[in-house]
Structure formats: C-alpha cells, structure tokens
Design a protein around this motif. Sequence first.
Motif, PDB file in Angstrom:
ATOM      1  N   PHE A 149      85.805  37.226  36.910  1.00 48.48           N
ATOM      2  CA  PHE A 149      85.930  35.770  36.908  1.00 48.48           C
ATOM      3  C   PHE A 149      84.587  35.112  37.186  1.00 48.48           C
ATOM      4  O   PHE A 149      84.233  34.107  36.551  1.00 48.48           O
ATOM      5  N   ALA A 150      83.805  35.678  38.112  1.00 48.23           N
ATOM      6  CA  ALA A 150      82.484  35.120  38.435  1.00 48.23           C
ATOM      7  C   ALA A 150      81.529  35.243  37.246  1.00 48.23           C
ATOM      8  O   ALA A 150      80.714  34.344  36.998  1.00 48.23           O
ATOM      9  N   LEU A 151      81.623  36.334  36.496  1.00 48.71           N
ATOM     10  CA  LEU A 151      80.767  36.508  35.320  1.00 48.71           C
ATOM     11  C   LEU A 151      81.146  35.503  34.233  1.00 48.71           C
ATOM     12  O   LEU A 151      80.272  34.916  33.579  1.00 48.71           O
ATOM     13  N   TRP A 152      82.454  35.309  34.021  1.00 45.63           N
ATOM     14  CA  TRP A 152      82.902  34.286  33.063  1.00 45.63           C
ATOM     15  C   TRP A 152      82.464  32.903  33.516  1.00 45.63           C
ATOM     16  O   TRP A 152      82.007  32.089  32.708  1.00 45.63           O
ATOM     17  N   PHE A 153      82.577  32.641  34.794  1.00 46.79           N
ATOM     18  CA  PHE A 153      82.183  31.347  35.351  1.00 46.79           C
ATOM     19  C   PHE A 153      80.696  31.091  35.094  1.00 46.79           C
ATOM     20  O   PHE A 153      80.285  29.962  34.791  1.00 46.79           O
ATOM     21  N   ARG A 154      79.877  32.150  35.201  1.00 48.50           N
ATOM     22  CA  ARG A 154      78.438  32.013  34.917  1.00 48.50           C
ATOM     23  C   ARG A 154      78.212  31.539  33.482  1.00 48.50           C
ATOM     24  O   ARG A 154      77.394  30.641  33.229  1.00 48.50           O
ATOM     25  N   LEU A 155      78.950  32.131  32.554  1.00 53.09           N
ATOM     26  CA  LEU A 155      78.821  31.722  31.153  1.00 53.09           C
ATOM     27  C   LEU A 155      79.300  30.282  30.964  1.00 53.09           C
ATOM     28  O   LEU A 155      78.702  29.509  30.205  1.00 53.09           O
ATOM     29  N   MET A 156      80.386  29.926  31.632  1.00 54.41           N
ATOM     30  CA  MET A 156      80.922  28.572  31.504  1.00 54.41           C
ATOM     31  C   MET A 156      79.946  27.528  32.029  1.00 54.41           C
ATOM     32  O   MET A 156      79.930  26.370  31.563  1.00 54.41           O
ATOM     33  N   LYS A 157      79.129  27.899  32.991  1.00 50.83           N
ATOM     34  CA  LYS A 157      78.163  26.964  33.564  1.00 50.83           C
ATOM     35  C   LYS A 157      76.872  26.877  32.744  1.00 50.83           C
ATOM     36  O   LYS A 157      76.014  26.034  33.023  1.00 50.83           O
ATOM     37  N   GLY A 160      90.303  24.742  41.569  1.00 54.40           N
ATOM     38  CA  GLY A 160      89.287  24.025  42.348  1.00 54.40           C
ATOM     39  C   GLY A 160      88.041  23.662  41.575  1.00 54.40           C
ATOM     40  O   GLY A 160      87.063  23.186  42.172  1.00 54.40           O
ATOM     41  N   GLU A 161      88.044  23.884  40.256  1.00 54.61           N
ATOM     42  CA  GLU A 161      86.883  23.565  39.412  1.00 54.61           C
ATOM     43  C   GLU A 161      87.291  22.570  38.322  1.00 54.61           C
ATOM     44  O   GLU A 161      87.346  22.908  37.138  1.00 54.61           O
ATOM     45  N   PRO A 162      87.570  21.320  38.692  1.00 51.99           N
ATOM     46  CA  PRO A 162      88.047  20.339  37.709  1.00 51.99           C
ATOM     47  C   PRO A 162      87.064  20.058  36.580  1.00 51.99           C
ATOM     48  O   PRO A 162      87.473  19.633  35.493  1.00 51.99           O
ATOM     49  N   ASP A 163      85.777  20.333  36.802  1.00 48.62           N
ATOM     50  CA  ASP A 163      84.778  20.099  35.750  1.00 48.62           C
ATOM     51  C   ASP A 163      84.962  21.048  34.567  1.00 48.62           C
ATOM     52  O   ASP A 163      84.400  20.801  33.492  1.00 48.62           O
ATOM     53  N   LEU A 164      85.740  22.107  34.757  1.00 48.37           N
ATOM     54  CA  LEU A 164      85.978  23.068  33.680  1.00 48.37           C
ATOM     55  C   LEU A 164      87.309  22.842  32.971  1.00 48.37           C
ATOM     56  O   LEU A 164      87.559  23.428  31.919  1.00 48.37           O
ATOM     57  N   HIS A 165      88.161  22.017  33.525  1.00 47.85           N
ATOM     58  CA  HIS A 165      89.532  21.918  33.020  1.00 47.85           C
ATOM     59  C   HIS A 165      89.611  21.405  31.586  1.00 47.85           C
ATOM     60  O   HIS A 165      90.557  21.724  30.861  1.00 47.85           O
ATOM     61  N   PRO A 194      95.107  24.719  46.634  1.00 48.96           N
ATOM     62  CA  PRO A 194      95.470  24.635  48.056  1.00 48.96           C
ATOM     63  C   PRO A 194      94.567  23.723  48.876  1.00 48.96           C
ATOM     64  O   PRO A 194      95.025  23.099  49.830  1.00 48.96           O
ATOM     65  N   SER A 195      93.298  23.614  48.519  1.00 50.02           N
ATOM     66  CA  SER A 195      92.363  22.825  49.327  1.00 50.02           C
ATOM     67  C   SER A 195      92.237  21.383  48.875  1.00 50.02           C
ATOM     68  O   SER A 195      91.943  20.505  49.688  1.00 50.02           O
ATOM     69  N   THR A 196      92.443  21.103  47.586  1.00 53.98           N
ATOM     70  CA  THR A 196      92.225  19.745  47.075  1.00 53.98           C
ATOM     71  C   THR A 196      93.495  19.086  46.530  1.00 53.98           C
ATOM     72  O   THR A 196      93.531  17.870  46.358  1.00 53.98           O
ATOM     73  N   GLY A 197      94.505  19.885  46.254  1.00 52.14           N
ATOM     74  CA  GLY A 197      95.731  19.347  45.669  1.00 52.14           C
ATOM     75  C   GLY A 197      95.637  19.074  44.181  1.00 52.14           C
ATOM     76  O   GLY A 197      96.571  18.545  43.577  1.00 52.14           O
ATOM     77  N   ARG A 198      94.515  19.422  43.552  1.00 47.62           N
ATOM     78  CA  ARG A 198      94.349  19.180  42.114  1.00 47.62           C
ATOM     79  C   ARG A 198      95.244  20.098  41.289  1.00 47.62           C
ATOM     80  O   ARG A 198      95.517  21.233  41.672  1.00 47.62           O
ATOM     81  N   SER A 199      95.661  19.583  40.137  1.00 51.22           N
ATOM     82  CA  SER A 199      96.475  20.357  39.202  1.00 51.22           C
ATOM     83  C   SER A 199      95.754  20.436  37.868  1.00 51.22           C
ATOM     84  O   SER A 199      94.740  19.763  37.645  1.00 51.22           O
ATOM     85  N   PHE A 200      96.286  21.238  36.964  1.00 46.63           N
ATOM     86  CA  PHE A 200      95.754  21.259  35.610  1.00 46.63           C
ATOM     87  C   PHE A 200      96.186  19.975  34.889  1.00 46.63           C
ATOM     88  O   PHE A 200      97.366  19.613  34.937  1.00 46.63           O
ATOM     89  N   PRO A 201      95.272  19.278  34.221  1.00 45.36           N
ATOM     90  CA  PRO A 201      95.673  18.074  33.482  1.00 45.36           C
ATOM     91  C   PRO A 201      96.595  18.421  32.330  1.00 45.36           C
ATOM     92  O   PRO A 201      96.572  19.549  31.803  1.00 45.36           O
ATOM     93  N   VAL A 202      97.396  17.463  31.913  1.00 53.92           N
ATOM     94  CA  VAL A 202      98.362  17.716  30.848  1.00 53.92           C
ATOM     95  C   VAL A 202      97.676  18.087  29.539  1.00 53.92           C
ATOM     96  O   VAL A 202      98.245  18.782  28.690  1.00 53.92           O
ATOM     97  N   SER A 203      96.415  17.673  29.377  1.00 53.63           N
ATOM     98  CA  SER A 203      95.675  17.993  28.152  1.00 53.63           C
ATOM     99  C   SER A 203      95.521  19.492  27.939  1.00 53.63           C
ATOM    100  O   SER A 203      95.394  19.962  26.806  1.00 53.63           O
TER     101      SER A 203
END
Length: 437
Positions: free
Chosen positions: A292-300, A329-334, A393-402
């Motif tokens: 997951f961390a390696l994929w996250f690196r590519l996503m960034k 917890g990474e809404p910028d990727l959603h 769990p920490s922010t209460g964010r969900s996946f957007p409907v999009s």
Amino acid sequence: DGQHAKQPRNFAMFLVNRLVRKLGGDFNGEPEHIHEELSEEAQRLIADAYSDVNVSDLVDYHTHVVGIGAGNTGCYVHHSHFSPLHPFMQLKMKVFMSGCHVHNIENADAEAMNRLIHLVEHAKPPGSSGNAIHHLLAFDQVYDTNGTAQPDLTGLYIPNEYVAQLVEQNPTKFRLVCSVHPYRKDALQELEKWYRAGARIVKWLPNSMKMNPADPLCAPFYDKMAELGMVLLCHVGDEHSVSGGGVINALGNPLFLRAPLEKGVKVIAAHCASEGSSVDIEDPNRSRVDNFALWFRLMKDPAYEHLLFGDISAIIGWRRLDALVQLLGEPDLHHRLVNGSDYPVPALNVVVFTAAMVKKKLIPASAQAPLKEIYSYNPLMFDFCTKRLLRCPSTGRSFPVSVFKSHPSISGDPTIPRPVSFPTDVSADENAPVPAV
C-alpha cells in the motif's frame, strides 16, 4: 454392516457441508424477497446507502466471471481443485462454489452466471428501476516468455469469447473487460481484436499469470494500449484466490506499474495494493515495504495524477482493513478511486468479517446485524451498503458517492452498449487448456 459404515461417512459429509457454508455462502433468502423479509433496521440501512444516488448511475469495475468449463464455456480451473491429493484446494473450490450459489457442479458455469444476473437485478432499493453496470473480467491463461501457453501453470482461464457472449446477452447489465497476456505471440492482434469488440479495459493478475509488468517484453503491448486509449486494470499486492498452478507474489510489486505509466497508459491498481509487502526496488538497501505504501508513493507522483487510479474492490476483506483505514484518511486521493466488488469475494464469509470492521471503528456496532441480514439475501448489495457506511476512525470521512459512479477519466463510457456477435463454440481456441470437467 454397510448401513452402519455409511453413517460416519454421511456425518462427515454433513460436517464438511456445514463448514463450506460457514466459510462460503451462508445465505438465508432469495434476492427478490429482500425487501419483504428484512428487518426495519436493515431496510433503513439500504435506504440510507442509496439515498443520494440513482442505482442506474452505479458502476462496478471489478466483477469476476466464475467458470470451470461446465457446458463447453471454454473456462478452466487448475486440476488441483478437483484432486483428492490436494484437499485444501478441493475445499477452496467448494467454498467458492458455495459463494456463487452453485448446487450442481456439472452445471456450475450457468448456475454461477444466473446467480450473478439475479443479484445485479435485485441490488437496488424498493421502487427503483434499472441496475448498476458491472464490468465483467475475462482472465487469460499463463504464457512463458517464448509465447507458449502453459496450462499446467494456469490457475484460472476465462476466455474473452465467453465473457463477450455474456455481455452481448445482457447489454443493460454488463460490459466487457478483456484479458490478453502480453507474452502471447499474437498479443497485439488480440488486443486490437477485443478493442474492436468493445473492450476498453484490460485485466491482468501478474502474480497468477506469471508476468512481470516491468518486463521489456511488455513495452510493445503498452505502446498499443496507449495508441488505442485502453486502460489496464492490474492486480497489485499479494494474491491468494487464484493459486492453482502456483502464485508468485513478488510480481505484484506496485512499483512495476511505472512501466505502463511511463508509456502513458492509464492504470487502475486493483485493491489499491492493500495486502502484503514487496522489495522496494527504488531503495538501494532493497528493504521490504508495505505494498500500500509503494502504491501510495506512485499516487503522490505528480506525473501520474491523470494516469494512475485505484479500485476499492475487496478492500473490506479482513486482511486489508489497515490499508482501508489509511485510504479513508487520504481524501486528496478519493477522486482517483473507483468501485469494484471483486465478486464473488464479498459472498465469501471467510473473507469479510463485519466484526473486524467494528473493532477498527470503520462501521458502527449497530450496523453489524442488519448488514448480516442484507448479506444473507444479496452479497452485492451487502458490499455496496458496507462501503457507504465506512468512516475513517480518526476523521469520520467517508468515500464520496462519486467513487461508486463511472469515472470521467477512464475511457469506455459504461452507459453505451457495444453488442457484438461471436461463434457459438467459444472453446475453439486451439491454445486453450482442456476444461477440468
């Protein structure tokens, strides 16, 4: 004496069948009865999950076709699944068949497909018309680097021809995702053939197909994909399901995706690489890092902002929950995520534990019982409702409907049917392995 001898065998079969049901498909009702028989709590949960979306706008980019070759479909699963010398593989096959609601193994392919159609038709709130669109995945066999088919190393084979026929027969429900192994001698011709037939996405599972996405042999394939504007749906991370014929999890390294990305190919990283670890080939120390961390690196990486995506198929499986917490917890990727069920995976009790999601505070404890009810009638609806409930769990964010709709950056508008015609005999490929039954 013969009668007495049968009793232990019958009891043993009873225990095995009970185990299979608990691990596989523990269903209590038919999908069409879901709104008549569910509790008020489960009905409210369904209403909330669909409250802000029209069911006909929903898209599932990751739905498997289940087939073993029954009925001359051309499908194939590794012979170890039927061998008494491999009891674990036999049990695994029984669990998958249970999850697909298959009762007669001799008619498995048709029963599994009819079950999927039934689930799709009824995965919607009461009074709704239409259905979600599901992208059905073909699955090519293994080829060596000389382009020779390797049936003994092939864990699963779902021919493009078979999936294309299913799509043609159900154009309001399904879209074709082709699968072409890049080591095939005719790989480029096959890719063009299925593009002309309407496929806009190509499915790979490198760990089981024994291919390295970073292999220079794949470069011409990527060039052709970029030319056609096709999207690669590629498994990344560890693999356990398609294990007949062997699995090489080192081939699921997310960093191998740089090869198609650098060629300008759009890539959907299946499951967001949410399981296992790989060697960091970009680290001089060659340390092991979570996939997951390696994929996250590519996503960034800014260079891949409009090229790399992730699907959330199977993300509610118990092995993947730590990555799921991070992803929420990474809404910028959603905005770069798409939905997929990975069906039949959400139908398997051995994979999805709502209690584990409650423990990690991903869903409320009050939702566990109604979700179990929904599962017992329609595991596809269960998958959707569970994902709509998820909260960081920490922010209460969900996946957007999009996330659950068609993604505008992924080519192949799933609302446009592309019917095609093929010969009746879908098993005519001379390189195809012999069906298991």
